[in-house]
Design an enzyme around this catalytic site. Sequence first.
Site, short mmCIF file in Angstrom:
data_model
loop_
_atom_site.label_atom_id
_atom_site.label_comp_id
_atom_site.label_asym_id
_atom_site.label_seq_id
_atom_site.Cartn_x
_atom_site.Cartn_y
_atom_site.Cartn_z
N ASN A 118 26.44 44.43 33.86
CA ASN A 118 25.69 43.03 34.24
C ASN A 118 25.06 42.97 33.03
O ASN A 118 24.39 43.73 32.48
CB ASN A 118 25.09 42.94 35.47
CG ASN A 118 24.04 43.88 35.45
OD1 ASN A 118 22.90 43.70 35.07
ND2 ASN A 118 24.15 45.27 36.09
N CYS B 121 33.65 42.17 36.88
CA CYS B 121 34.85 42.75 36.95
C CYS B 121 35.66 42.53 38.36
O CYS B 121 36.90 42.33 38.24
CB CYS B 121 34.76 44.12 36.83
SG CYS B 121 34.32 44.74 35.31
#
Lengths: 480, 82
Positions: free
Chosen positions: A264, A320
């Site tokens: 992230n 993802c």
Amino acid sequence: MFQLSHEPLIPWPVASDSAGGFVTFEGKVRNHANLRQVLRLEYEAYDDLAISEGEKLVAEAVERYRLESATVVHRVGLLEVGETAVIIQTAAAHRREAFAGCEWILDQLKHRVPIWKKEYYADGDSGWVGADAPGPNPELEAQLTQRQRRLAEIGDDGQVRLKAARVLVVGTGGLAAGCLPYLAAAGVGQLGLIDDDLVDLSNLHRQILFTVEDVGRLKVERAAQFVNRLNPTVEVHRHAERLTEVNADRFVASYDWIVDGSDNLPTKFLLNEACRRHGKPLVTASVHGFEGQLLTVQPDGPCLRCLFPTAPASRCVGTCAENGILGVVPGILGMLQANEVLKGILGYGELLSHRTLLLDLRSGETMSLSRTANPGCPVCGGGTDISDPCEVASMSEAHARLGVFIVVDVREPDEEPTISCDHVRLPFSTLDDLPEGNLVVVCETGTRSLRVAARCLAGGRTNVVSLRGGVASLAEYEPR
Amino acid sequence: MSAKNVTVRYFAVLRDRRGLGEETLSTESDTVGDFIRELVVRYRLDLAPALIRAAQDGSFVDDSTPIRDGAQIVLVPPVAGG
């Protein structure tokens, strides 16, 4: 409940109508350790601290694994071979949580609770034993690394440098799966692992340090086990927590090289800043679908924020889970990260400190784009820190920025629950025109709403913002 | 102001949102920053233009850099996954 006992331990009966799984673990004194015959053990505890740390650990296990109850009783004093040293008992609605919670407590107990173990050997010798400290084994190390020591760029000197190196890997997911095995196999002396996540089945196509049996277990524990099976001489430090603004400095300061294996943007940016403050080199990589990018930040070179001076909202490019990811992509990028670290420690080749490497694994094509320091960088230049203009962190920030506004929900018609405040519903998939005036756009997670706000901004409209965290962030909102 | 032909490559989420990896197009934009804004609007790239970085002919450049006729431009967004 956590207790210490001077008396021999016996398992106790437990019953609960709502628990379907009960696990009782008994740890016993074994007659050998590291090829030496053991006659007896002595446990010594720092009582008050052991009990308070033990209670914390048990409470954490109950919450983490949704246990109905967990009880630990640890022996102190002298124990003969065959005697019970510890009993851990967990109860949960289902067996998986009961097993996983029990093992987690045992793993954590060794690191966190101040109980020391002294082994008495058959040869009359005795010694206090560290939790998991690997013994020095120069012969094994020499054999493991003989082929790389043949390289002129490494040699015995390089191997000594590797042994002395401390590398922190943040995140033990897909990038770490490519990176960690090679750092360990190369003989890096100390590896630190940070991750508070548990193994999930959806991880395994790319996070190949783990197997189906590891599901529900702590990633750092399993990754540490993988590393020590591959190379038992590596000292592994496990940190089962998230990297935060509070602990980042402490972690970064304790290592020589930092590998960003996080998934992230806020963590990547946080690491970039902490590495800058402490003058530590950082190898950062990130992946998307079939593509990946890699760059190294040297203490005196251009940093990640030189490239991205405006801090993106964390969901601006999805995750993802949302975008999908091919398993080999983080694997390959992770190996390239390991290579950067090895280059840095050993001094061969040229680091990607003034370039960004882009890889497209559909075509196999790579691009190496040169980058320079940015005088307007908010971290290492004179620039101010500006956040993504399309996002607000809360409804109060929306009020402060826009005053009066309309809430627009861009979730699809089948998404629930309906939000309670006044709003307009315009599904993202068919969205065309938006109402006039100031708008706060929301969706489930804050990804689609951010796209809408960015689209408006690009069209010259600055009065549309996305709410971070989606509809959940609306929950506490009382319309005025 | 004159039209320039450039080859554009889209990386990561920009490629997904554009629906292709590479194209050659003609632009009247003078600077890299204007060109990024033009593409974000034209193709609904749905990212704040300030978050997109461009490399021209192999080097990252800032938004005020003039677009060169015949340039190879790579557009790079933030990438988050790991």
